[in-house]
Design a protein around this motif. Structure first.
Motif, PDB file in Angstrom:
ATOM      1  N   GLY A 234       0.813  -1.204   0.000  1.00 24.68           N
ATOM      2  CA  GLY A 234       0.000   0.000   0.000  1.00 24.68           C
ATOM      3  C   GLY A 234       0.850   1.259   0.000  1.00 24.68           C
ATOM      4  N   GLU A 235       1.929   1.261   0.751  1.00 27.66           N
ATOM      5  CA  GLU A 235       2.813   2.421   0.798  1.00 27.66           C
ATOM      6  C   GLU A 235       3.471   2.666  -0.549  1.00 27.66           C
ATOM      7  OE1 GLU A 235       5.482   1.564   3.949  1.00 27.66           O
ATOM      8  OE2 GLU A 235       4.007   1.899   5.547  1.00 27.66           O
ATOM      9  N   MET A 236       3.826   1.575  -1.258  1.00 27.94           N
ATOM     10  CA  MET A 236       4.416   1.717  -2.584  1.00 27.94           C
ATOM     11  C   MET A 236       3.431   2.380  -3.537  1.00 27.94           C
ATOM     12  SD  MET A 236       6.251  -2.022  -2.888  1.00 27.94           S
ATOM     13  CE  MET A 236       6.523  -1.866  -4.655  1.00 27.94           C
ATOM     14  N   ILE A 237       2.185   1.925  -3.486  1.00 28.64           N
ATOM     15  CA  ILE A 237       1.175   2.456  -4.394  1.00 28.64           C
ATOM     16  C   ILE A 237       0.798   3.884  -4.021  1.00 28.64           C
ATOM     17  CG2 ILE A 237      -1.188   2.145  -5.229  1.00 28.64           C
ATOM     18  CD1 ILE A 237      -0.792  -0.860  -4.874  1.00 28.64           C
ATOM     19  N   GLY A 249      -5.078  12.296 -13.676  1.00 30.39           N
ATOM     20  CA  GLY A 249      -4.014  11.307 -13.874  1.00 30.39           C
ATOM     21  C   GLY A 249      -3.972  10.247 -12.808  1.00 30.39           C
ATOM     22  N   GLY A 250      -4.556  10.492 -11.645  1.00 26.21           N
ATOM     23  CA  GLY A 250      -4.512   9.525 -10.558  1.00 26.21           C
ATOM     24  C   GLY A 250      -5.206   8.227 -10.896  1.00 26.21           C
ATOM     25  N   ALA A 251      -6.342   8.322 -11.579  1.00 25.30           N
ATOM     26  CA  ALA A 251      -7.102   7.122 -11.934  1.00 25.30           C
ATOM     27  C   ALA A 251      -6.300   6.224 -12.862  1.00 25.30           C
ATOM     28  CB  ALA A 251      -8.430   7.513 -12.585  1.00 25.30           C
ATOM     29  N   ARG A 252      -5.566   6.827 -13.800  1.00 24.45           N
ATOM     30  CA  ARG A 252      -4.751   6.031 -14.735  1.00 24.45           C
ATOM     31  C   ARG A 252      -3.641   5.313 -13.981  1.00 24.45           C
ATOM     32  NH1 ARG A 252      -1.799   8.690 -18.618  1.00 24.45           N
ATOM     33  NH2 ARG A 252      -1.900   6.932 -20.045  1.00 24.45           N
ATOM     34  N   ILE A 253      -3.031   5.996 -13.021  1.00 26.00           N
ATOM     35  CA  ILE A 253      -1.956   5.380 -12.241  1.00 26.00           C
ATOM     36  C   ILE A 253      -2.509   4.230 -11.414  1.00 26.00           C
ATOM     37  CG2 ILE A 253      -0.320   5.758 -10.356  1.00 26.00           C
ATOM     38  CD1 ILE A 253       0.053   8.603 -11.422  1.00 26.00           C
ATOM     39  N   ASN A 254      -3.675   4.451 -10.804  1.00 23.38           N
ATOM     40  CA  ASN A 254      -4.305   3.383 -10.028  1.00 23.38           C
ATOM     41  C   ASN A 254      -4.568   2.169 -10.900  1.00 23.38           C
ATOM     42  OD1 ASN A 254      -4.298   5.052  -7.836  1.00 23.38           O
ATOM     43  ND2 ASN A 254      -6.469   5.581  -7.959  1.00 23.38           N
ATOM     44  N   ARG A 255      -5.074   2.419 -12.095  1.00 24.18           N
ATOM     45  CA  ARG A 255      -5.374   1.318 -13.013  1.00 24.18           C
ATOM     46  C   ARG A 255      -4.101   0.578 -13.406  1.00 24.18           C
ATOM     47  NH1 ARG A 255      -7.642   1.901 -19.144  1.00 24.18           N
ATOM     48  NH2 ARG A 255      -8.174  -0.280 -19.517  1.00 24.18           N
ATOM     49  N   LEU A 256      -3.035   1.326 -13.682  1.00 27.91           N
ATOM     50  CA  LEU A 256      -1.752   0.709 -14.020  1.00 27.91           C
ATOM     51  C   LEU A 256      -1.253  -0.160 -12.879  1.00 27.91           C
ATOM     52  CD1 LEU A 256       0.814   0.431 -15.792  1.00 27.91           C
ATOM     53  CD2 LEU A 256       1.675   2.495 -14.641  1.00 27.91           C
ATOM     54  N   ASN A 257      -1.314   0.354 -11.651  1.00 26.18           N
ATOM     55  CA  ASN A 257      -0.838  -0.401 -10.493  1.00 26.18           C
ATOM     56  C   ASN A 257      -1.606  -1.711 -10.339  1.00 26.18           C
ATOM     57  OD1 ASN A 257       1.037   1.563  -9.841  1.00 26.18           O
ATOM     58  ND2 ASN A 257      -0.335   2.641  -8.446  1.00 26.18           N
TER      59      ASN A 257
END
Length: 291
Positions: A234-237, A249-257
Motif C-alpha cells: 500500500g505504501e508503494m502504491i 491522472g490519478g485514476a490512470r496510475i491506479n489502473r496501471l498499479n
C-alpha cells in the motif's frame, strides 16, 4: 459496467483466472513450504524449467516444476475449474515431453480451487492408466486456520509455512466471509513487518489483493484498500499516486498499479514508483488506446 468489471474483463481476457495467478505467485515464493503443506512428499532441490518446446510447433507452458532431492520432478498445476479428460490429456502431454527432454520421472499434482465435489484424477488411454494427485483446497477450513495463526502470532513470529497458509485461506472452505478472511490475512502479514523481508512481504500482500479482486465487490474492495494503506504494498502504491486518486491522472496510475499487481509484475511496479519515464512507457504498453 463497474470499475472492477472493466478491470477484470481486461486483465483476464485470454489469460489465467485470477485465483490461478495468485496461486502461482504464492508458489514462486513458497515452493519448498507448499509441498508438505498440501501433502506432497519429498524435498525440493530447486525450481526446474517450465517451458517445454514441442516440435508441433507448440510451447508447453507448465505452471511449476520442481526437481526433488531423489532426482524426480514434481509438476505442479493450478486448476480453478473441473478436471476433465481433456485436462488430463494435456497434463499427460506435459509429462511425456518433460520426461523425454530431461530424462526424468515426473509426477503431476493438481491444486484445485473448484467447488466440484468429485474431481477426475485418472484417465484410461489404450492399455495405460494415467493418474495425477489431486489436492482440494476446499477440504481445508479457513476459519480454523486463521484462528490458529492468530493465536500463534500472539506468542511470537510466524514461520514461512504459516505465511503461506495465510495466502491460501481465500481458497478454503469455512463460514468466514471472504472480506473478513482477506482483512484478517492482511493484518497477520502487517504484524510480520519486523521479521519478514520487505520485498517478499509486498509480494504476499499482492497475492491477497489479487484474491480480493477475484472475490469481492466494489464496496468491499474499497474497504480492503483502506486496510492496505499501512501495508508495504500500500505504501508503494500510495507513493505513486493512490493519494491523488481524485486528481487528474490519478485514476490512470491506479489502473496501471492494479494491472501490474494482477500480472505479478512486482519489479515493474516498484520501478514505476521511482521512474516516471518508465511509468509512462508502461502506460503506452498496457493502454495503447488511450492518449
Amino acid at each position: 459496467m463497474s470499475d472492477k468489471e472493466k478491470l477484470t474483463s481486461w486483465e483476464t481476457a485470454g489469460s489465467q483466472p485470477l485465483e490461478d495467478r495468485a496461486l502461482k505467485g504464492a508458489a514462486k515464493l513458497f515452493g519448498a513450504e507448499l509441498m508438505p503443506l498440501v501433502g506432497i512428499r519429498g524435498k525440493v532441490r530447486r525450481i526446474a524449467p517450465t517451458e517445454q518446446v514441442h516440435l508441433n510447433p507448440r510451447d508447453f507452458m507448465e505452471d511449476f516444476n520442481y526437481e526433488m532431492t531423489d532426482g524426480s520432478w514434481t509438476h505442479l498445476e493450478f486448476e480453478s475449474k473441473s478436471i476433465r479428460a481433456g485436462t488430463l490429456r494435456r497434463f499427460r502431454a506435459y509429462e511425456a515431453v518433460t520426461s523425454e527432454q530431461y530424462g526424468v520421472d515426473v509426477t503431476t499434482c493438481v491444486i484445485c480451487t473448484s467447488g466440484v465435489r468429485k474431481l477426475k484424477h485418472s484417465l484410461v488411454t489404450g492399455i495405460n492408466t494415467y493418474r495425477v494427485k489431486v489436492i482440494r483446497m476446499k477440504d481445508r477450513d479457513a476459519d480454523r486456520t486463521i484462528r490458529k495463526l492468530e493465536r500463534k502470532q500472539e506468542k511470537g513470529r510466524l514461520k514461512r509455512s504459516d505465511l503461506l497458509e495465510v495466502l491460501l485461506t481465500p481458497l478454503m472452505s469455512g463460514q468466514m466471509p471472504q472480506q473478513e478472511r482477506i482483512t484478517r490475512g492482511i493484518r497477520l502479514l502487517k504484524s510480520e513487518r519486523e521479521h519478514a523481508e520487505r520485498e517478499e512481504l509486498a509480494h504476499m500482500e499482492a497475492v491477497l489483493y489479487t484474491f480480493a479482486m477475484k472475490f469481492l465487490d466494489d464496496r468491499q474492495l474499497r474497504e480492503i484498500k483502506e486496510e492496505m494503506d499501512m501495508t508495504i504494498l500500500g505504501e508503494m502504491i500510495l507513493r505513486d499516486g493512490m493519494e491523488k486518486g481524485m486528481k487528474e491522472g490519478g485514476a490512470r496510475i491506479n489502473r496501471l498499479n492494479k494491472v501490474l499487481i494482477n500480472a505479478n509484475r512486482y519489479d515493474d511496479l516498484k520501478r514505476a514508483t521511482e521512474d516516471s519515464a518508465f511509468q509512462e512507457q508502461l502506460m503506452k504498453e498496457l493502454f495503447p488506446e488511450e492518449p
